[in-house]
Design a protein around this motif. Structure first.
Motif, PDB file in Angstrom:
ATOM      1  N   CYS A  14     -11.543  29.473 -35.513  1.00 46.36           N
ATOM      2  CA  CYS A  14     -11.594  28.941 -36.988  1.00 46.36           C
ATOM      3  C   CYS A  14     -10.840  30.730 -37.259  1.00 46.36           C
ATOM      4  O   CYS A  14     -10.239  31.267 -36.861  1.00 46.36           O
ATOM      5  N   ARG A  15     -10.406  30.408 -38.959  1.00 46.88           N
ATOM      6  CA  ARG A  15      -9.776  31.105 -39.691  1.00 46.88           C
ATOM      7  C   ARG A  15     -10.726  31.873 -40.538  1.00 46.88           C
ATOM      8  O   ARG A  15     -10.053  32.032 -41.885  1.00 46.88           O
ATOM      9  N   ALA A  16     -11.889  31.870 -40.625  1.00 46.79           N
ATOM     10  CA  ALA A  16     -12.670  31.990 -42.473  1.00 46.79           C
ATOM     11  C   ALA A  16     -12.634  33.279 -43.005  1.00 46.79           C
ATOM     12  O   ALA A  16     -13.200  33.569 -43.986  1.00 46.79           O
ATOM     13  N   CYS A  17     -12.374  34.522 -42.243  1.00 44.36           N
ATOM     14  CA  CYS A  17     -12.060  36.111 -42.801  1.00 44.36           C
ATOM     15  C   CYS A  17     -11.184  36.392 -42.089  1.00 44.36           C
ATOM     16  O   CYS A  17     -10.464  36.884 -40.650  1.00 44.36           O
ATOM     17  N   PRO A  18     -10.675  36.670 -43.536  1.00 47.18           N
ATOM     18  CA  PRO A  18      -9.349  36.638 -43.531  1.00 47.18           C
ATOM     19  C   PRO A  18      -8.559  38.138 -42.540  1.00 47.18           C
ATOM     20  O   PRO A  18      -7.918  38.393 -41.963  1.00 47.18           O
ATOM     21  N   ARG A  19     -10.013  39.641 -42.829  1.00 50.64           N
ATOM     22  CA  ARG A  19     -10.252  40.550 -42.723  1.00 50.64           C
ATOM     23  C   ARG A  19      -9.741  40.660 -40.972  1.00 50.64           C
ATOM     24  O   ARG A  19      -8.894  40.958 -39.684  1.00 50.64           O
ATOM     25  N   LEU A  20     -10.690  39.511 -39.919  1.00 46.46           N
ATOM     26  CA  LEU A  20     -11.077  39.467 -38.016  1.00 46.46           C
ATOM     27  C   LEU A  20      -9.542  39.121 -37.765  1.00 46.46           C
ATOM     28  O   LEU A  20      -9.291  39.173 -37.309  1.00 46.46           O
ATOM     29  N   VAL A  21      -9.253  38.263 -39.042  1.00 41.77           N
ATOM     30  CA  VAL A  21      -7.971  37.591 -38.250  1.00 41.77           C
ATOM     31  C   VAL A  21      -6.621  38.121 -38.342  1.00 41.77           C
ATOM     32  O   VAL A  21      -5.891  37.851 -37.099  1.00 41.77           O
ATOM     33  N   GLU A  26      -2.824  41.148 -34.794  1.00 41.49           N
ATOM     34  CA  GLU A  26      -2.023  42.179 -34.644  1.00 41.49           C
ATOM     35  C   GLU A  26      -2.422  43.203 -33.624  1.00 41.49           C
ATOM     36  O   GLU A  26      -1.732  43.293 -33.043  1.00 41.49           O
ATOM     37  N   VAL A  27      -3.596  43.127 -33.288  1.00 40.89           N
ATOM     38  CA  VAL A  27      -4.184  43.331 -31.593  1.00 40.89           C
ATOM     39  C   VAL A  27      -3.217  42.639 -30.362  1.00 40.89           C
ATOM     40  O   VAL A  27      -2.848  43.290 -29.384  1.00 40.89           O
ATOM     41  N   ALA A  28      -3.340  41.037 -30.712  1.00 37.37           N
ATOM     42  CA  ALA A  28      -2.318  40.679 -29.822  1.00 37.37           C
ATOM     43  C   ALA A  28      -0.671  40.968 -29.873  1.00 37.37           C
ATOM     44  O   ALA A  28      -0.591  40.117 -28.694  1.00 37.37           O
ATOM     45  N   ARG A  29      -0.564  41.543 -30.938  1.00 36.89           N
ATOM     46  CA  ARG A  29       1.003  40.702 -30.665  1.00 36.89           C
ATOM     47  C   ARG A  29       1.446  43.044 -30.639  1.00 36.89           C
ATOM     48  O   ARG A  29       1.994  42.828 -29.826  1.00 36.89           O
ATOM     49  N   VAL A 116     -20.797  37.366 -34.360  1.00 33.67           N
ATOM     50  CA  VAL A 116     -19.574  37.592 -34.795  1.00 33.67           C
ATOM     51  C   VAL A 116     -17.998  37.057 -33.779  1.00 33.67           C
ATOM     52  O   VAL A 116     -18.151  37.828 -32.203  1.00 33.67           O
ATOM     53  N   HIS A 117     -17.792  36.342 -33.869  1.00 36.65           N
ATOM     54  CA  HIS A 117     -16.510  35.784 -32.174  1.00 36.65           C
ATOM     55  C   HIS A 117     -14.894  36.476 -32.513  1.00 36.65           C
ATOM     56  O   HIS A 117     -14.872  36.164 -31.730  1.00 36.65           O
ATOM     57  N   CYS A 118     -15.175  37.108 -33.337  1.00 34.65           N
ATOM     58  CA  CYS A 118     -13.461  37.872 -34.045  1.00 34.65           C
ATOM     59  C   CYS A 118     -13.515  39.383 -33.685  1.00 34.65           C
ATOM     60  O   CYS A 118     -14.839  39.573 -33.870  1.00 34.65           O
ATOM     61  N   ALA A 119     -13.080  39.871 -32.697  1.00 32.70           N
ATOM     62  CA  ALA A 119     -12.421  41.476 -32.555  1.00 32.70           C
ATOM     63  C   ALA A 119     -12.440  41.767 -34.113  1.00 32.70           C
ATOM     64  O   ALA A 119     -11.800  41.771 -34.227  1.00 32.70           O
ATOM     65  N   PRO A 120     -13.337  42.585 -34.141  1.00 32.71           N
ATOM     66  CA  PRO A 120     -13.016  43.604 -35.437  1.00 32.71           C
ATOM     67  C   PRO A 120     -12.672  45.236 -35.146  1.00 32.71           C
ATOM     68  O   PRO A 120     -12.762  45.586 -34.560  1.00 32.71           O
ATOM     69  N   PRO A 121     -12.167  45.231 -36.193  1.00 31.75           N
ATOM     70  CA  PRO A 121     -11.401  46.901 -36.464  1.00 31.75           C
ATOM     71  C   PRO A 121     -12.060  47.575 -36.180  1.00 31.75           C
ATOM     72  O   PRO A 121     -13.364  48.246 -36.281  1.00 31.75           O
ATOM     73  N   ASP A 122     -12.835  48.950 -35.360  1.00 29.71           N
ATOM     74  CA  ASP A 122     -13.600  49.769 -34.646  1.00 29.71           C
ATOM     75  C   ASP A 122     -14.832  49.203 -34.599  1.00 29.71           C
ATOM     76  O   ASP A 122     -15.812  50.001 -34.437  1.00 29.71           O
ATOM     77  N   GLY A 128     -21.192  40.722 -43.933  1.00 29.72           N
ATOM     78  CA  GLY A 128     -20.866  39.902 -44.796  1.00 29.72           C
ATOM     79  C   GLY A 128     -19.490  38.501 -43.683  1.00 29.72           C
ATOM     80  O   GLY A 128     -19.821  37.440 -43.612  1.00 29.72           O
ATOM     81  N   GLU A 129     -19.083  39.597 -42.763  1.00 33.28           N
ATOM     82  CA  GLU A 129     -18.449  38.442 -41.654  1.00 33.28           C
ATOM     83  C   GLU A 129     -19.802  37.579 -40.520  1.00 33.28           C
ATOM     84  O   GLU A 129     -19.580  37.058 -40.272  1.00 33.28           O
ATOM     85  N   ARG A 130     -20.620  38.695 -40.517  1.00 30.87           N
ATOM     86  CA  ARG A 130     -21.570  38.469 -39.617  1.00 30.87           C
ATOM     87  C   ARG A 130     -22.420  37.191 -40.529  1.00 30.87           C
ATOM     88  O   ARG A 130     -22.602  35.859 -39.604  1.00 30.87           O
ATOM     89  N   GLU A 131     -22.330  37.263 -41.695  1.00 28.71           N
ATOM     90  CA  GLU A 131     -23.205  35.867 -42.083  1.00 28.71           C
ATOM     91  C   GLU A 131     -22.056  34.550 -42.640  1.00 28.71           C
ATOM     92  O   GLU A 131     -22.378  33.738 -42.171  1.00 28.71           O
TER      93      GLU A 131
END
Length: 241
Positions: A14-21, A26-29, A116-122, A128-131
């Motif tokens: 999934c790539r639905a949430c640009p901020r989370l993607v 970035e963390v992975a890099r 929420v399946h992606c790691a979020p900042p902080d 909205g991302e939860r929805e």
């Protein structure tokens, strides 16, 4: 491949949430120095556990250097250390630690997921991302419906995601919706419980403080408190020692 495996595969793409993607990649890099020699997962983290689970544990989101690194829920971070130790203590896990996908860990009748399946900042996804992520939880609940009989929700954020997801998946959620609290237990009727009786696929919903470092370091959530909730939920689900 069964239906839950297929769902997990779709979640991980999934790539639905640009901020989370952007954040997870970035963390992975950049990585954390202690894990500089490791290849991070860097994708959405699917649920973990057997497809016929009787107990579902719902957290918040993967940790940046935990699940986002290892690809498995609550694996490779201190929150996971607390959770898996407690699961082992009450007879729901094969070992007390969870460090990598290939570490041999098995869960007994338990599945772990997140709203929420992606790691979020902080560690703070937005409502909205939860929805946006909720349809994945709804589908997971529908696939687990034949067997799941208890749900433990870690924290208020997850609780706010779980109640509407249960309703959308067909359970009869009480109105007004019950408030979150540690140790709260709510009976949820199955889909054919509209006549006032619980359906054959009803379940018990439990609230538990999240296993965050803030909660465990301050003593807001102790190992004994966590074990008590898990033991009670396991009994409700027909699991445990």
């Amino acid at each position: 491949m069964d239906a839950l495996d297929d769902l997990d595969l779709r979640v991980s793409g999934c790539r639905a949430c640009p901020r989370l993607v952007d954040w997870r990649e970035e963390v992975a890099r950049t990585k954390r120095a202690a894990f500089a020699d490791q290849t991070y997962w860097g994708r959405p983290v699917p649920g973990f556990g057997p497809p016929d689970a009787r107990l579902l544990i719902i957290g918040l989101a993967p940790a940046a250097h935990g699940g986002n690194r290892t690809g498995r829920m609550f694996t490779g971070d201190r929150s996971g250390d607390v959770l898996y130790q407690a699961l082992y203590d009450v007879g729901l896990a094969s070992q007390p630690t969870s460090v990598a996908m290939d570490d041999g860990l098995e869960l007994y009748g338990v599945r772990i997921t997140a709203p929420v399946h992606c790691a979020p900042p902080d560690n703070k996804p937005t409502p909205g991302e939860r929805e946006t992520c909720r349809p994945w939880l709804v589908q997971e609940l529908r696939l687990l419906r034949p067997t799941v009989r208890a749900v433990v929700v870690l924290g208020a954020f997850g609780w706010q995601a779980t109640l509407p997801a249960l309703a959308e998946a067909g359970w009869q959620v009480p109105r007004p919706r019950p408030a979150f609290g540690h140790g709260v237990r709510v009976g949820i009727d199955g889909s054919d419980g509209s006549d006032g009786g619980g359906g054959p696929d009803g379940l018990d919903l439990f609230g538990c403080f999240h296993v965050s470092q803030r909660n465990t370091f301050t003593g807001k959530l102790t190992p004994a408190m966590l074990r008590e909730v898990l033991s009670t939920a396991a009994q409700a689900a027909g699991l445990g020692k």
